[in-house]
Design an enzyme around this catalytic site. Structure first.
Site, PDB file in Angstrom:
ATOM      1  N   GLU A 135       0.552   3.638  -3.327  1.00 17.01           N
ATOM      2  CA  GLU A 135      -0.724   4.305  -3.494  1.00 17.01           C
ATOM      3  C   GLU A 135      -0.986   5.357  -2.425  1.00 17.01           C
ATOM      4  OE1 GLU A 135      -5.282   3.339  -4.563  1.00 17.01           O
ATOM      5  OE2 GLU A 135      -4.144   1.835  -3.475  1.00 17.01           O
ATOM      6  N   ASP A 136      -0.630   5.029  -1.205  1.00 20.01           N
ATOM      7  CA  ASP A 136      -1.027   5.891  -0.096  1.00 20.01           C
ATOM      8  C   ASP A 136       0.009   6.912   0.340  1.00 20.01           C
ATOM      9  OD1 ASP A 136      -3.241   4.385  -0.166  1.00 20.01           O
ATOM     10  OD2 ASP A 136      -2.861   3.250   1.667  1.00 20.01           O
ATOM     11  N   ASP A 154       0.810  -1.218   0.000  1.00 23.04           N
ATOM     12  CA  ASP A 154       0.000   0.000   0.000  1.00 23.04           C
ATOM     13  C   ASP A 154       0.846   1.273   0.000  1.00 23.04           C
ATOM     14  OD1 ASP A 154      -2.555  -1.002  -0.152  1.00 23.04           O
ATOM     15  OD2 ASP A 154      -2.706  -1.344   2.015  1.00 23.04           O
ATOM     16  N   ASP A 195      -4.271  -9.957   1.262  1.00 21.15           N
ATOM     17  CA  ASP A 195      -4.764  -8.607   1.561  1.00 21.15           C
ATOM     18  C   ASP A 195      -6.276  -8.662   1.806  1.00 21.15           C
ATOM     19  OD1 ASP A 195      -4.807  -5.806   1.696  1.00 21.15           O
ATOM     20  OD2 ASP A 195      -5.138  -5.603  -0.460  1.00 21.15           O
TER      21      ASP A 195
END
Ligand code: MN
Length: 743
Positions: A95-96, A92, A160
Site C-alpha cells: 500500500e505504501d 504495509d 496490527d
C-alpha cells in the site's frame, strides 16, 4: 556541512533501533523453522526496511519499526509461525510503497501474496469513502471475508491493530476516539469470538483508557495501591490448597491475577458500588500439567480438593470442560468463600486448555488432533460464510446481524431424533426451523416444544426438544422477521419476500410499459432508469412493486418530463445538492450556547453546531464533533452513544476542543440521592444552588421511595470547574448521600 553532521547520528540511531527490534523479533519466534523460513524472514525484513526507508510514524520513529513489532506480536503473543511473520513484515509494503504483489509472489510464493493482498485490502482509508453509508461496517465485512480465505489475515490484522492501539498516544485526540471506538466495537468482540482472550482484554483496556480516561486511571491507581494486600491474600488462599495438591501428586502451577480494568469498570458501572466494595477483583487459576486423557478427571479432582477446604457457591459453578464454549474456551470455574468471607473465583484447567484460552484460534490448530470438539471453529466459519454469502444485505444490517449472532453465547436444543443443534442465545423456534433446512423454515406452520404447542417466536431454552410441522402452502411474511433472531433465518425470509415482490412487481412493470407508450416514450432501460432516479428509487423491483400497489401514479408523474425522440427528458433540472451538514452561517438555534469551541482548529462560531442531548458536554470536557444529518453535534469523548457512532461512521468525526472557556452558560444534569429525613433537605439543596452558588435551576424533579429520595436537577453552569464546585458543595449538605453527574 552542518546538515551532514546532524543527519549522520540520526541515521545511526535509527539503524540501531531497527536491528534491535529485528533481533527481538527473531528471539520471539517459538515455532519450528527451517532454512528456507529463516531466509524468507530475513528477505522480508530487508524488503520492508528498504521499502519504508523514507517513512516515519506519527511518533517520529522510523516506520519500519511498526511492521517489525506487528510481526513480533504475531509470533510472541499469538504464537503464529514463519509465514505469518513474513506477511506481517510486508503488511504495509504494497500500500505504501512501489513494491507490487507480483514481486511478492515471485519472491515469497502465492500464500504470502494472498495474505498480504488481504491485509492491503483491509487497510481501508475511510476518509476517501464518504459515499458508502458506513465505511467501518464495510470494512468489517471485508475483515470477515478474508477470515474465511485465510484466518491468518485477521490474526495479523489484530496484531496490527494492537500495536496501533498501544502507540495511539501520538495521534490527535479525535482520531484516538475513532480508533478506540472501532476497536471496542469490532476488534474486541472478534478477538473474543476467536478465543484470543489476552488480546480481547488488552483491546478493551486500551479503548477504555481513551474513551473514559479518568475512570480508567482511577481504577488503575486503586489496583496499584491495593496490590500488596491482594498478593498477600492470594498467598494465604492458595497455601492450604498447595499441600493437598502435592499430597495427591498433581503437577500444577497457580496464578492469581487481577481482572482487567475494563471488567472492573463494568462492574462498578452495573453494580453502582465503590471500588472498595468489589471483592472479586481477581481470579485464582490452577493449571495442571497432565496428558489429555486425564484432563477432565484431574480437573474435577482439583475441584474436589478446593471445595474440601473452602465452601463453594454452587450456582457459580461453570463447567466448560465437559461442554466447551463456542469459541473453544475450556475451563472449570467455581467461586468459593475464602478467608475473611471474601468470594474468590477459581479457574481450573490443563496447560493445553490454558494455551487455548490465551491464544484461542492460533493454539487451536496445534491441538486439533487432541481436542474432543475439533469442529468448533469450522462450524463457526461456516456460519460466517453463510452470512457473507448473502451479499445483497446492507452493511449496517450485516454488522448488527453479525454482532448479535456470531458473538453471542449459545443455546443447545434437540431434534425429535435427539440430535443436538447449537443456536445463538435468543434464537427462536422459527430460527430452529430455518437451521434444520430452509424448506422446513419456509413452510413451518406449527412448532411443538417439549410436546407442547408454542408460538413460532418462542425463545429457545437449553435442552428444549422441538418438532416442526410443515405445510407446502405456507410462506414467509414480513411479520416473520420479528420472530427470528438469527441472520440466517432473516436472510432466508428476506430473499423469499423479495421473490414475492418480484412476482407482484411484474404487474407494475406492465402498467408502467403501457403508460410509457401512451406518451410515446420508449420502454427501455435508459428511460426506466431516468424515471426511477427521478423518484429516488434504489431498485427497480421496489418501483414496480409500488406501481402494482398503486402507490405511484405513473401518468401523473410523467408530466414532469418531455419526450424527445422516444427519450424521457426531465422538464426542470432541480439543483438539489446532497445535504452537506456543515452550514457556514449564523446559527438558527439561538438557544444553543456558544463559546470558545474550536472545530478542526478553527473557531466554531460560524458553524451550525449544537451540543448533543445524550451527554450534555460542558466547557472543559473532552469532546469531539460529529457530523450528523442535522448538523454538527458536540459529544463528550466518553459518551456511550458517540462511541457507537464513531465506530460505524468514524469518517464523520472531527476534532473539537475548547480554546478558552467563555461566560456562556451550559446545562449540566445532576442526580442527588440521600435519606429522606423530612428535615427539608430539598430546601437546602435548592437554596444552596440558587442563593449560595447563585446558579439557575432549569428543572427539578424528586422521587422518594422507602425513605430514600432521588433528585434530578438540571442547572446552568459556566464550565467544568464550576460544576466540580457545585458537586462538592452539594455533597456537604446534611442528608445528601451521593451527587453524580448524569452521563
Ligand atoms: Mn499497519
Amino acid at each position: 556541512m552542518s546538515d551532514i553532521l546532524t543527519k549522520e547520528p540520526q541515521e545511526e540511531t535509527d539503524k540501531k533501533l531497527i536491528t534491535r527490534a529485528y533481533r527481538n523479533l527473531l528471539r520471539s519466534i517459538k515455532a519450528k523453522m527451517d532454512k528456507t523460513d529463516k531466509g524468507n524472514i530475513r528477505a522480508a525484513y530487508e524488503l520492508a526496511v528498504d521499502a519504508h526507508k523514507t517513512q516515519r510514524r506519527k511518533s517520529g520513529e522510523p516506520y519500519v519499526l511498526h511492521p517489525i513489532e506487528v510481526a513480533r506480536i504475531c509470533a510472541a503473543e499469538i504464537g503464529l509461525g514463519a509465514t505469518a511473520v513474513i506477511c506481517a513484515l510486508l503488511h504495509d509494503v504494497v500500500e505504501d510503497t512501489p513494491t507490487t504483489l507480483a514481486e511478492i509472489k515471485e519472491q515469497f510464493g502465492e500464500r504470502v501474496m494472498l495474505i498480504v493482498d488481504g491485509l492491503t485490502k483491509l487497510d481501508f482509508k475511510s476518509e476517501d469513502a464518504t459515499d458508502v453509508e458506513s465505511p467501518q461496517a464495510e470494512n468489517f465485512k471485508k475483515v470477515l471475508s478474508t477470515l474465511v480465505v485465510d484466518v491468518r489475515v485477521v490474526l495479523i490484522k489484530m496484531a496490527d491493530r494492537l500495536h496501533n492501539m498501544r502507540t495511539l498516544g501520538a495521534m490527535p485526540p479525535h482520531k484516538q476516539v475513532k480508533i478506540a471506538a472501532e476497536t471496542s466495537f469490532i476488534y474486541s468482540p472478534l478477538a473474543h469470538r476467536l478465543g484470543l482472550y489476552k488480546l480481547k482484554t488488552e483491546f478493551e483496556d486500551l479503548s477504555l483508557k481513551i474513551t473514559n480516561r479518568e475512570e480508567y486511571l482511577y481504577i488503575a491507581n486503586k489496583l496499584q495501591a491495593t496490590k500488596k494486600d491482594r498478593d498477600r491474600y492470594i498467598k494465604k488462599f492458595i497455601h492450604p490448597l498447595e499441600q493437598e495438591l502435592k499430597e495427591n501428586m498433581i503437577p500444577y502451577r497457580t496464578t492469581g491475577r487481577p481482572k482487567s480494568i475494563y471488567s472492573i469498570w463494568n462492574k462498578l458501572k452495573t453494580k453502582k458500588v465503590p471500588f472498595e466494595e468489589i471483592y472479586d477483583l481477581f481470579a485464582v487459576r490452577i493449571i495442571v500439567d497432565v496428558p489429555p486423557s486425564k484432563e477432565k478427571s484431574i480437573c474435577w479432582q482439583v475441584y474436589s480438593i478446593i471445595t474440601d477446604v473452602y465452601q463453594p457457591i454452587v450456582e457459580r459453578l461453570k463447567d466448560w470442560v465437559t461442554v466447551p464454549k463456542a469459541n473453544g474456551y475450556e475451563s472449570l470455574h467455581t467461586t468459593v468463600i475464602g478467608p475473611k468471607g471474601r468470594f474468590v473465583e477459581v479457574q481450573i484447567r490443563s496447560e493445553r486448555m490454558d494455551d487455548i484460552a490465551e491464544r484461542g484460534f492460533a493454539a487451536h490448530w496445534k491441538y486439533k488432533k487432541v481436542s474432543k470438539s475439533p469442529n468448533i471453529y469450522d462450524s463457526w466459519l461456516n456460519n460466517v460464510r453463510e452470512i457473507l454469502d448473502n451479499s445483497n444485505m446492507d452493511a449496517i444490517d450485516f454488522l448488527n446481524d453479525f454482532k448479535s449472532n456470531l458473538f453471542n453465547e449459545e443455546v443447545y436444543v434437540y431434534t425429535p431424533n435427539g440430535d443436538m443443534r447449537v443456536l445463538p442465545k435468543g434464537a427462536t423456534a422459527l430460527d430452529f426451523a430455518f437451521d434444520i433446512h430452509s424448506d422446513v423454515g419456509y413452510h413451518a406452520t406449527a412448532i411443538k416444544v417439549n410436546n407442547k404447542l408454542e408460538p413460532m417466536g418462542y425463545q429457545l431454552k437449553n435442552g428444549d426438544r422441538l418438532h416442526i410441522t410443515t405445510n407446502k402452502s405456507q410462506k414467509p411474511t414480513e411479520s416473520w422477521l420479528k420472530m427470528v433472531a438469527t441472520g440466517k433465518a432473516r436472510n432466508k425470509i428476506r430473499s423469499a419476500m423479495k421473490e414475492e415482490r418480484k412476482k407482484e412487481g411484474q404487474i407494475g412493470r406492465e402498467t408502467m410499459e403501457r403508460k410509457f407508450k401512451n406518451v410515446k416514450a420508449d420502454f427501455v432501460e435508459s428511460n426506466i432508469e431516468i424515471f426511477s432516479k427521478f423518484l429516488k428509487y434504489k431498485s427497480h423491483v421496489d418501483l414496480y412493486f409500488d406501481i402494482s400497489k398503486e402507490k405511484i401514479n405513473v401518468t401523473e408523474l410523467l408530466k414532469n418530463f418531455t419526450v424527445e425522440g422516444g427519450k424521457l427528458v426531465p422538464i426542470e433540472i432541480k439543483e438539489e445538492k446532497a445535504p452537506r451538514p456543515i452550514v457556514t452561517k449564523a446559527p438558527t438555534d439561538s438557544t444553543a450556547p456558544r463559546s470558545g469551541l474550536h472545530i478542526n482548529g478553527e473557531p466554531a462560531d460560524n458553524l451550525d453546531y449544537s451540543f448533543a442531548t445524550c451527554c450534555h458536554p460542558v466547557p472543559g470536557d473532552a469532546v469531539f464533533a460529529y457530523v450528523s444529518n442535522n448538523g454538527l453535534k458536540i459529544h463528550r469523548s466518553n459518551c456511550p452513544n458517540a462511541t457507537n457512532l464513531a465506530a460505524k461512521y468514524g469518517y464523520r468525526i472531527m476534532r473539537a476542543d475548547w480554546a478558552n472557556v467563555s461566560l456562556t452558560n451550559f446545562s449540566a444534569h445532576l442526580v442527588i440521592t440521600g435519606v429522606d429525613t423530612g428535615i427539608g433537605v430539598i430546601e437546602s439543596i435548592t437554596h444552596t444552588i440558587s442563593s449560595d452558588l447563585g446558579l439557575n435551576i432549569r428543572s427539578f424533579q424528586i422521587a422518594s421511595n422507602e425513605g430514600i429520595y432521588e433528585c434530578n436537577i438540571s442547572l446552568h453552569v459556566k464550565d467544568k470547574v464550576q460544576l466540580g464546585l457545585v458537586i462538592k458543595t452539594l455533597k456537604n449538605i446534611r442528608g445528601v448521600d451521593t451527587v453524580t453527574r448524569l452521563e
